[in-house]
Design a protein around this motif. Sequence first.
Motif, PDB file in Angstrom:
ATOM      1  N   ASN A  74       0.855  -1.187   0.000  1.00  0.00           N
ATOM      2  CA  ASN A  74       0.000   0.000   0.000  1.00  0.00           C
ATOM      3  C   ASN A  74       0.893   1.240   0.000  1.00  0.00           C
ATOM      4  O   ASN A  74       1.411   1.633   1.036  1.00  0.00           O
ATOM      5  CB  ASN A  74      -0.918  -0.015   1.217  1.00  0.00           C
ATOM      6  CG  ASN A  74      -1.866   1.165   1.242  1.00  0.00           C
ATOM      7  OD1 ASN A  74      -1.872   1.999   0.344  1.00  0.00           O
ATOM      8  ND2 ASN A  74      -2.668   1.235   2.283  1.00  0.00           N
ATOM      9  N   ASN A  79      -5.418   3.824   4.594  1.00  0.00           N
ATOM     10  CA  ASN A  79      -5.429   2.394   4.893  1.00  0.00           C
ATOM     11  C   ASN A  79      -6.194   1.679   3.786  1.00  0.00           C
ATOM     12  O   ASN A  79      -7.112   2.248   3.189  1.00  0.00           O
ATOM     13  CB  ASN A  79      -6.072   2.122   6.242  1.00  0.00           C
ATOM     14  CG  ASN A  79      -5.258   2.677   7.388  1.00  0.00           C
ATOM     15  OD1 ASN A  79      -4.060   2.901   7.266  1.00  0.00           O
ATOM     16  ND2 ASN A  79      -5.905   2.918   8.511  1.00  0.00           N
ATOM     17  N   LEU A  81      -8.126  -2.035   2.350  1.00  0.00           N
ATOM     18  CA  LEU A  81      -8.691  -3.354   2.594  1.00  0.00           C
ATOM     19  C   LEU A  81      -8.770  -4.060   1.248  1.00  0.00           C
ATOM     20  O   LEU A  81      -9.522  -3.656   0.367  1.00  0.00           O
ATOM     21  CB  LEU A  81     -10.073  -3.265   3.223  1.00  0.00           C
ATOM     22  CG  LEU A  81     -10.807  -4.599   3.402  1.00  0.00           C
ATOM     23  CD1 LEU A  81     -10.024  -5.533   4.327  1.00  0.00           C
ATOM     24  CD2 LEU A  81     -12.208  -4.372   3.923  1.00  0.00           C
ATOM     25  N   THR A  83      -9.364  -7.697  -0.812  1.00  0.00           N
ATOM     26  CA  THR A  83      -9.998  -9.001  -0.665  1.00  0.00           C
ATOM     27  C   THR A  83      -9.506  -9.932  -1.760  1.00  0.00           C
ATOM     28  O   THR A  83      -9.526  -9.579  -2.939  1.00  0.00           O
ATOM     29  CB  THR A  83     -11.531  -8.873  -0.742  1.00  0.00           C
ATOM     30  OG1 THR A  83     -11.968  -7.969   0.269  1.00  0.00           O
ATOM     31  CG2 THR A  83     -12.202 -10.216  -0.522  1.00  0.00           C
ATOM     32  N   PRO A  94      -9.964 -11.268   3.581  1.00  0.00           N
ATOM     33  CA  PRO A  94      -9.665  -9.847   3.708  1.00  0.00           C
ATOM     34  C   PRO A  94      -8.228  -9.628   4.195  1.00  0.00           C
ATOM     35  O   PRO A  94      -7.745 -10.324   5.085  1.00  0.00           O
ATOM     36  CB  PRO A  94     -10.672  -9.368   4.749  1.00  0.00           C
ATOM     37  CG  PRO A  94     -10.967 -10.583   5.571  1.00  0.00           C
ATOM     38  CD  PRO A  94     -10.797 -11.765   4.661  1.00  0.00           C
ATOM     39  N   ARG A  96      -5.911  -6.422   5.458  1.00  0.00           N
ATOM     40  CA  ARG A  96      -5.832  -4.998   5.806  1.00  0.00           C
ATOM     41  C   ARG A  96      -4.366  -4.564   5.768  1.00  0.00           C
ATOM     42  O   ARG A  96      -3.507  -5.225   6.339  1.00  0.00           O
ATOM     43  CB  ARG A  96      -6.409  -4.752   7.187  1.00  0.00           C
ATOM     44  CG  ARG A  96      -7.882  -5.021   7.263  1.00  0.00           C
ATOM     45  CD  ARG A  96      -8.490  -4.579   8.599  1.00  0.00           C
ATOM     46  NE  ARG A  96      -9.876  -4.962   8.684  1.00  0.00           N
ATOM     47  CZ  ARG A  96     -10.877  -4.315   8.085  1.00  0.00           C
ATOM     48  NH1 ARG A  96     -10.615  -3.244   7.382  1.00  0.00           N
ATOM     49  NH2 ARG A  96     -12.127  -4.733   8.199  1.00  0.00           N
ATOM     50  N   GLU A 130     -11.369  -2.196  -1.423  1.00  0.00           N
ATOM     51  CA  GLU A 130     -12.525  -1.438  -0.982  1.00  0.00           C
ATOM     52  C   GLU A 130     -12.588  -0.104  -1.736  1.00  0.00           C
ATOM     53  O   GLU A 130     -11.611   0.650  -1.765  1.00  0.00           O
ATOM     54  CB  GLU A 130     -12.404  -1.196   0.524  1.00  0.00           C
ATOM     55  CG  GLU A 130     -13.595  -0.559   1.159  1.00  0.00           C
ATOM     56  CD  GLU A 130     -13.426  -0.477   2.671  1.00  0.00           C
ATOM     57  OE1 GLU A 130     -14.351  -0.903   3.372  1.00  0.00           O
ATOM     58  OE2 GLU A 130     -12.386   0.024   3.129  1.00  0.00           O
TER      59      GLU A 130
END
Length: 156
Positions: A74, A79, A81, A83, A94, A96, A130
């Motif tokens: 990332n 932040n 998420l 999947t 998931p 994170r 997300e």
Amino acid sequence: MARTIRRSAIAATMLGAALVLAGCSVANPITTQMAYAPSDGIRVEVADGVVVENLMVLTESKGGEGHVVGAVVNRSKENALVTLILGEGGGGVPVRVPAGGTADLLADGVTVASVGVAPGAVLPSTVGAEGAGQVSVDVPVLDGTIPPYDEVLGQA
């Protein structure tokens, strides 16, 4: 005088050649600056600044448990998420990842209970983030015959 003209002609020819050769890089992108998967797994861009690197599944056989290898990186300031749906009809896993962070899927113990294809094939999968949608990908499935994957499957 002839020597000066000859030197000028050589210098002009060399300058012309340099300009022609430099023009090649204008029309052709520099390949080494393009993102690619340098290993056995695949690279999936799932959102702006969020990438899954070197995604693959290691298993001993079709129907066996699969160990997911790769990392979710990332590079964004938010932040994330992500999947992972590995295999058709599989449940979503998931993951994170904090802003500026990385999640190591193997170290985090991400697994597939039953891999639907044999090693050497690809596993139809979906990777999503997300707020960014999903991407369909074919994830390579490997066995433990190639080091260091033999250590992951306990075949060393």
